[in-house]
Write an enzyme that holds these catalytic residues in place. Structure first.
Site, PDB file in Angstrom:
ATOM      1  N   ASP A 248       0.773  -1.153   0.004  1.00  0.00           N
ATOM      2  CA  ASP A 248      -0.017  -0.153   0.183  1.00  0.00           C
ATOM      3  C   ASP A 248       0.663   1.314   0.143  1.00  0.00           C
ATOM      4  OD1 ASP A 248       1.014  -0.434   2.640  1.00  0.00           O
ATOM      5  OD2 ASP A 248      -0.915  -0.967   3.395  1.00  0.00           O
TER       6      ASP A 248
ATOM      7  N   GLU B 236      -9.493  -1.840   6.002  1.00  0.00           N
ATOM      8  CA  GLU B 236     -10.212  -1.482   7.004  1.00  0.00           C
ATOM      9  C   GLU B 236     -11.276  -2.547   7.285  1.00  0.00           C
ATOM     10  OE1 GLU B 236      -8.392   0.223   8.718  1.00  0.00           O
ATOM     11  OE2 GLU B 236      -8.090   2.077   8.369  1.00  0.00           O
TER      12      GLU B 236
ATOM     13  N   HIS C 204      -6.917  -5.086  10.359  1.00  0.00           N
ATOM     14  CA  HIS C 204      -7.001  -4.921   8.921  1.00  0.00           C
ATOM     15  C   HIS C 204      -5.608  -5.544   8.329  1.00  0.00           C
ATOM     16  CE1 HIS C 204      -4.743  -1.082  10.251  1.00  0.00           C
ATOM     17  NE2 HIS C 204      -3.807  -1.514   9.531  1.00  0.00           N
TER      18      HIS C 204
ATOM     19  N   ASP D 205      -7.189  -3.265  14.453  1.00  0.00           N
ATOM     20  CA  ASP D 205      -8.539  -3.590  14.218  1.00  0.00           C
ATOM     21  C   ASP D 205      -8.576  -4.639  13.096  1.00  0.00           C
ATOM     22  OD1 ASP D 205      -7.593  -2.468  11.803  1.00  0.00           O
ATOM     23  OD2 ASP D 205      -9.017  -0.799  12.012  1.00  0.00           O
TER      24      ASP D 205
HETATM   25  P1  PGA Z   1       2.453  -1.739  12.724  1.00  0.00           P
HETATM   26  O1  PGA Z   1       1.146  -1.694  11.586  1.00  0.00           O
HETATM   27  O2  PGA Z   1       3.172  -2.755  12.038  1.00  0.00           O
HETATM   28  O3  PGA Z   1       2.996  -0.473  12.661  1.00  0.00           O
HETATM   29  O4  PGA Z   1       1.728  -1.915  13.874  1.00  0.00           O
HETATM   30  C1  PGA Z   1       0.681  -2.576  10.930  1.00  0.00           C
HETATM   31  C2  PGA Z   1      -0.653  -2.412  10.403  1.00  0.00           C
HETATM   32  O5  PGA Z   1      -1.215  -1.306  10.461  1.00  0.00           O
HETATM   33  O6  PGA Z   1      -0.767  -3.216   9.332  1.00  0.00           O
END
Ligand code: PGA
Length: 263
Positions: free
Chosen positions: A72, A148, A143, A141
């Site tokens: 992304d 999301e 995702h 959450d």
């Molecule tokens: P993080 O993010 O590795 O910074 O915890 C993971 C994500 O949001 O997919």
């Protein structure tokens, strides 16, 4: 689904890096037959990238015949912006290894034509025969990539609006100012990830315990998009002890036992 439980973040990072190297070497990629690797950004994969660089420097792996696709990118941030995922990847991985620039694929968050950008990304993956191994992290959450809650589990690459909670979680990279976190991103879909031959999700830290619990013990649901992994024939979660705090003791005991001698 396989679940590997390691004591801490460092052992998770090393395990995953070694797993990636093992798969690249086993594949014996050539210029005509590239190994296709899907890659994440964020806090979780930093240790894995460090170890991959270490293994590269020790000549345990070459990325010469590896193609990468990142998950992304924020919309509106140029590659020169330190918070852009392009910048992150250059700093944390690309500039340290021998990937060929033409084999690095990242979504362009500044494109004038998002639909075309998304279509071309899906086509580029297909043209290379699909992703061999997609590595991902997970949000609190649940995702995966920027899919999301309530994203279609068959979604493809597209533009998504980021939730308040994701922007809040990512504000730590933007001087703790949520106002500076972009509101939209361009992201591969759940379906794009699930089409990969193998999907490996890293889950570390107690703040991810609920996401891990839904991923493994919950129902398959678009509320926790990581749960789509349950439908994948080769889904693998590598997590640390802290992330397992909401799993039942039976689940933990089962995976600790069955995976004790496995790579
Ligand atoms: P993080 O993010 O590795 O910074 O915890 C993971 C994500 O949001 O997919």
């Amino acid at each position: 689904m396989r679940v590997i439980i390691k004591p801490d973040y460092e052992t998770v990072s090393k395990w995953v890096a070694n797993y990636v190297v093992y798969h690249i070497n086993k594949f014996r990629p050539t210029p005509e037959r590239l190994f296709v690797l899907g890659l994440p950004t964020g806090g979780t994969p930093i240790g894995m990238y460090k170890e991959l660089i270490n293994l590269y420097q020790k000549r345990k792996v070459s990325f010469e015949n590896v193609a990468t696709f990142n998950m992304d990118e924020y919309i509106g941030l140029p590659p020169s912006n330190p918070q852009s995922y392009r910048f992150f990847m250059e700093e944390n991985f690309f500039k340290h290894v021998n990937l060929k620039p033409q084999n690095i694929h990242m979504l362009n968050g500044l494109t004038k034509d998002y639909e075309k950008e998304c279509r071309n990304y899906e086509k580029a993956i297909k043209d290379l025969g699909g992703v061999n191994l997609f590595i991902g992290g997970v949000g609190e959450d649940g995702h995966i990539a920027f899919n999301e809650p309530f994203s279609s589990l068959r979604s493809r690459t597209r533009v998504k609006t980021l939730t308040e909670s994701t922007r809040q979680a990512n504000a730590r990279f933007f001087e703790n100012n949520i106002e500076k976190v972009p509101t939209t991103a361009i992201t591969v879909g759940v379906g794009t990830i699930m089409d990969s031959a193998e999907v490996l999700i890293m889950i570390t830290g107690e703040n991810k315990a609920e996401a891990l619990q839904h991923a493994i013990e919950g129902n398959i649901s678009h509320v926790w998009t990581v749960s789509a992994l349950q439908m994948h024939p080769h889904g693998l979660i590598v997590c640390d002890k802290d992330a397992t705090k909401k799993l039942s003791s039976e689940t933990v005991a089962y995976f600790m036992d069955i995976e004790k001698n496995n790579f």
